[in-house]
Design an enzyme around this catalytic site. Structure first.
Site, PDB file in Angstrom:
ATOM      1  CG  ASP A  43      -2.037   0.860   1.255  1.00  0.00           C
ATOM      2  OD1 ASP A  43      -2.213   1.598   0.270  1.00  0.00           O
ATOM      3  OD2 ASP A  43      -2.802   0.859   2.239  1.00  0.00           O
ATOM      4  CG  ASP A  62      -7.902   4.593   1.050  1.00  0.00           C
ATOM      5  OD1 ASP A  62      -7.841   3.358   0.882  1.00  0.00           O
ATOM      6  OD2 ASP A  62      -7.020   5.231   1.639  1.00  0.00           O
ATOM      7  CD  GLU A 110      -0.271   5.691  -3.490  1.00  0.00           C
ATOM      8  OE1 GLU A 110       0.289   5.885  -2.396  1.00  0.00           O
ATOM      9  OE2 GLU A 110      -1.062   4.761  -3.686  1.00  0.00           O
TER      10      GLU A 110
END
Ligand SMILES: *[C@@H]1O[C@H](CO)[C@@H](O)[C@H](O)[C@H]1NC(C)=O
Ligand SMILES: *[C@@H]1O[C@H](CO)[C@@H](O)[C@H](O)[C@H]1NC(C)=O
Length: 990
Positions: A564, A641, A567
């Site tokens: 996760d 999300d 980015e």
């Protein structure tokens, strides 16, 4: 997870977070994405400059781009044209030399690159003593491309090009042509003499060349209004002189200053698709499949689509705003043709889309009005590097794009079953308890997930000693039902003492560096952290070692990994990510590699899972949030999300469909919505839709109420269980669809245009989907209180309701009942669907279950389908250990056959696999749309290849059922006992 509300640099952030979250629950959360955290085009200097250029060009009737291909420089050799494009700078002086290559590939794809000689040769000076590389970033292909680069031997220069043009024939039988205009430089790509794609048609090409900063004498600081006026005046003056330098050398956003040591260096190009009204692709955005225009007007966007991987939590619907991943691959579609471009650049990118309508010419008969789609691609740095695909079908595009960037990895079979996640299952006992409850309620599931709280103080590769006391026991418990555990491991590594992982990172400098060349520190879940730099081969080596069972203690062969926040999410960084002037391995600036960065991380994890133990060779499973072209080779993705709202359920369908046509089909959205508490109805509908996500996971935020399916209560629990059972029943069809994606690049779930490329009325449809090549057509309910849906049928075949065989026929919209307990699912006539009908607690327990074949007949009374099957775990399928069958029902002869599609020779691995499957049989054949003439029929004749003499030709019972009303007739053959891996025939007329 994961990102939640960020409390910047607050030491007790957990406490604050919980308090804040509690307040939100009291007052109904209205927290939405913080718009001001993310840039708009006019806050991103290079985007603003290039959009301004587009406006200037559009406003002028005499605009020409100051770029010319030097005819004397052109050479052509081995399928590649080379030359130099000369740019005439506005400020005058020497022409800028831009080396050009146009490469023609055997696949029929062309590739255009444009570089800048001065930077290429390093003849520039960096400011601020930067250690960054001087070249334009030229390694995007190293990460994204894995094949398809063989050049076309047949490509040839045409002798007959007009003066000022160079023409090259390429592609199959020379059907493709590239017509290169020298001045202003531009290219038209044609198929069969018709132009499909135009480069620089509008003259917006721009390669910002290197310039020395001219230091201006420092002016006295003025205050307030006066200062503003001064600045405006200055901008106007610069405008008149030519260029506005205000965003060239430094840019500040949200308190962070980008030092931009290389000055302005953007690349941009306009790409037009004449005659194409629809463009698709360039994920990830929460938008429709058919991309809207971006230059304002009713119902359109006024911002370009942005590609800059970012942690945009609670994201907005219907927006061109950037999300977590980037695939700069776009396809344009019209009746009879699909073409596309792949913009290979890892830097921040913006894409404007506009459409130009040409009205019908009343004077010339037969000329229809048409729409051209125009796009404008703008990247902050790097090369101009574009692949051009000329189709002509959607399947050609996904195949060719896959040849370049790789096809989706073949997952283990558990990975396409149901995943149960929550932030967080709080103890190992909690995990076991959830597991037991699933069993108690007879709800199938395969994987349980752990979010960040399992770690000891957010130190990855550790377990919280108080809550996860015995992870080994927990794994063993799950393994009893063949279940797996996925644990989260993020790229930010806690910077504290007494943590060997960070010690080694610091010692060997394996993390991303700041602009001064020291290790970069930022804020994330663990507090002060560093980010592993997986562009560095040494980091990958180090990373692999961390996952060995004796290093990450408490993990087992049934542990898999979730990556996760890659980015990367940096809570105190600009736009919640890393400063662009940070440095990666090889001294490339973060700016150059930002969108690629997340992929190098999940790929390293994939490599690590391959090597956990010598001799243990299992297909890894890694879920990633950030992605780029090529991520499909080593991961699955989810859409981040989202919110427990109907609009998010609705948006998930076009988003997941878009992933599919963009080469990364192993995709899904959090079922139930990550933030907020879904109503029982929304949760139920979300499960009924989620069963069609290739990656199917329920997930929830730490502040939400528990929502495991067994908690929903009656009738919701039962209805959700039915939905999950439907996914499990159809796992053979899903697995076959994954195999097709793995070998041909075809999407796993498919939008209407992909399946019916000539049906103009269906091009924009993005709320219904086909599952692989099965003909299964689903239309999930995404509206509250709905009791029916309108399903669009693109052809005249009969479509049968999956459950009761009600028949819908005729091109156009049909109303299909959809009360809460009903999942609208149709079977297109002409397909044979393989399933396994015995309800089990996990997919692993279905491995040797018998099959049911559903034969849905088309108008002509025929049908066909395929089944792919392997051990679902190892790589033995690469050595031929698989079953691949074609089933075909010939309506005229009344014969159903199973034939072999596997072409390979017999290998020991294949023999062993076939032996293991020898007893797996077909237990039922259901023929939907069975001919009336079968009424009264009692038996069919079954013949099996390789069976014992006595069993070679046997009679088996058939039962015919007459449908009522709109219901089709059907017939059931019970237990023909034919082997799933064998050749056989069922003669319905014999
Ligand atoms: C994935 O890892 C392998 C092995 O370390 C490496 O060769 C390859 O370049 C990596 N690819 C990406 C996209 O990071
Ligand atoms: C299989 O079925 C499809 C759709 O009904 C049809 O177009 C195709 O020709 C069939 N192929 C074979 C080999 O029977």
């Amino acid at each position: 997870m994961a990102s939640s509300l960020r409390i910047r640099s607050a030491p007790r952030w957990t406490a604050v977070l919980l308090l804040w979250a509690a307040l939100c629950c009291l007052f109904v959360p209205v927290v939405m994405v913080k718009q001001h955290d993310f840039k708009k085009c006019d806050q991103s200097g290079f985007c603003k400059r290039n959009r301004h250029l587009a406006d200037t060009a559009a406003a002028s009737s005499s605009w020409t781009a100051p770029y010319a291909l030097d005819a004397a420089s052109i050479t052509f050799k081995d399928g590649q044209l080379s030359g130099t494009v000369l740019k005439t700078p506005k400020e005058g002086g020497e022409k800028v030399r831009l080396p050009l290559t146009v490469t023609f590939l055997e696949s029929g794809v062309a590739r255009v690159t444009l570089d800048e000689e001065k930077r290429q040769k390093g003849e520039i000076e960096l400011r601020h003593g930067s250690q960054a590389r001087k070249e334009r970033y030229n390694e995007a292909g190293k990460w994204a491309l894995v094949g398809g680069l063989k050049v076309a031997e047949g490509a040839a220069l045409s002798e007959k090009a007009e003066k000022g043009y160079t023409k090259v024939f390429y592609g199959e039988a020379g059907k493709h042509q590239a017509v290169i205009r020298h001045e202003p430089f531009g290219i038209e790509f044609q198929r069969d003499g018709e132009t499909q794609v135009k480069f620089n048609d509008r003259g917006l090409i721009n390669v910002e060349h290197w310039r020395q900063k001219v230091e201006k004498p420092a002016e006295e600081k003025k205050e307030g209004e006066e200062e503003k006026k001064e600045e405006e005046k200055k901008e106007e003056e610069e405008e008149e002189k030519g260029e506005d330098e205000s965003t060239w050398w430094e840019e500040t956003f949200g308190g962070n200053t980008d030092s931009k040591p290389r000055g302005p260096e953007s690349v941009s190009l306009d790409i037009s698709f004449p005659g194409y009204e629809h463009v698709f692709g360039i994920p990830e955005h929460a938008t429709r499949l058919s991309l809207k225009t971006t230059r304002g007007g009713d119902g359109n966007y006024d911002e370009p689509y942005r590609l800059y991987n970012a942690d945009v939590f609670e994201y907005e619907m219907d927006s061109p705003m950037t999300l977590y991943g980037a695939i700069p691959f776009m396809q344009a579609h019209r009746k009879g043709s699909t073409v596309g471009v792949f913009w290979l650049n890892g830097a921040e990118t913006w894409v404007d889309v506009t459409k130009a309508k040409t009205s019908a010419n009343p004077l010339s008969l037969g000329t229809k009005g048409h729409t051209d789609t125009q796009t404008h691609w703008i990247s902050e740095s790097g090369l101009l590097d574009v692949f051009i695909f000329l189709g002509p079908t959607p399947a050609d595009l996904t195949r060719q794009y896959g040849e370049l960037t790789g096809y989706t990895a073949m997952p283990q079979s558990f990975a396409i079953a149901y995943h149960q996640c929550r932030w967080n299952y709080v103890t190992d006992e909690d995990v076991k308890d959830v597991d037991r409850k699933f069993d108690k309620f007879k709800i199938p599931y395969d994987v349980i997930w752990l979010d960040i709280e399992y770690t000891h103080e957010k130190k990855y590769f550790t377990w919280d000693p108080l809550t996860f006391v015995n992870p080994t026991k927990m794994h063993n418990h799950l393994d009893k039902r063949n279940r797996k555990l996925v644990a989260i491991i993020d790229p930010h590594i806690k910077n504290v003492g007494d943590y060997p992982v960070i010690d080694e990172i610091k010692k060997k400098e394996l993390a991303v560096k700041n602009k001064e060349g020291g290790l970069f520190n930022g804020h994330c879940w663990p507090g002060d952290s560093m980010w592993v730099d997986c562009f560095n081969p040494e980091t990958i080596k180090f990373w692999k070692a961390l996952f060995k069972y004796d290093s990450f203690k408490g993990t087992a062969p049934n542990t898999f990994i979730w990556n996760d926040m890659n980015e990367p999410s940096v809570f105190n960084g600009p736009e919640i990510t890393m400063p662009k002037d940070n440095l990666h391995h090889g001294n490339w600036e973060h700016r150059d590699v930002h969108n690629i960065n997340g992929m190098t991380f999940h790929n390293a994890t994939y490599q690590a899972l391959l090597e956990r133990k010598k001799g243990e060779i299992r297909r890894p499973f890694v879920l990633t949030r950030a992605f780029y072209s090529g991520s499909q080779r080593s991961s699955a993705m989810w859409t981040g999300d989202n919110l427990a709202e109907w609009s998010h359920l609705e948006a998930s369908l076009p988003m997941v469909l878009n992933q599919g046509i963009s080469g990364f089909p192993f995709a899904g959205a959090d079922v139930g919505g990550f933030f907020g508490n879904p109503s029982s109805e929304l949760l139920t509908r979300w499960y009924q839709a989620g069963i069609y996500y290739p990656f199917f996971r329920g997930h929830a935020h730490i502040d939400t109420r528990r929502r495991e399916p067994y908690l929903a209560g009656s009738p919701y629990t039962e209805i959700i269980t039915q939905a999950l059972r439907l996914r499990y029943q159809l796992l053979p069809a899903w697995y076959t669809a994954f195999h097709e994606a793995h070998t041909t690049g075809a999407p796993i779930i498919r939008p209407n245009f992909w399946v019916h490329p000539d049906d103009e009325a269906g091009f924009a449809i993005d709320d219904q989907l086909y599952v692989g090549s099965t003909g299964l057509l689903a239309k999930p309910v995404t509206k509250e209180g709905a009791d029916s849906v309108s399903v669009y049928l693109a052809d005249g075949q009969p479509y049968y309701d999956y459950f009761d065989y009600t028949t819908y026929q005729g091109k156009g919209h049909h109303t299909v009942p959809a009360p809460l307990e009903k999942i609208p699912l149709l079977m297109q006539g002409g397909h044979i669907i393989p399933r396994r009908d015995r309800p089990r607690r996990s997919s692993g327990l279905m491995k040797f279950d018998p099959f049911t074949l559903v034969v849905a007949l088309n108008k002509e009374g025929s049908a066909n389908g395929t089944l792919y099957l392997d051990d679902g775990e190892t790589f033995d399928y690469q050595q031929g250990a698989f079953i691949h069958r074609r089933f075909a029902f010939d309506g005229k002869r009344g014969i159903l056959t199973s034939t072999n599609l596997a072409e390979g020779s017999r290998t020991a691995k294949l023999d062993a696999f076939l032996k293991s499957m020898a007893r797996v049989r077909v237990e039922k054949i259901i023929v939907v749309g069975a001919p009336k003439s079968w009424k009264g029929k009692k038996e069919v004749v079954v013949m099996e290849e390789g069976a014992k003499e006595s069993a070679r030709r046997k009679k088996v019972a058939i039962e015919f059922f007459e449908g009522k009303g709109k219901q089709a007739d059907w017939a059931v053959v019970r237990d023909p006992k034919v082997g799933i891996g064998r050749g056989w025939k069922v003669d319905f007329l014999g």
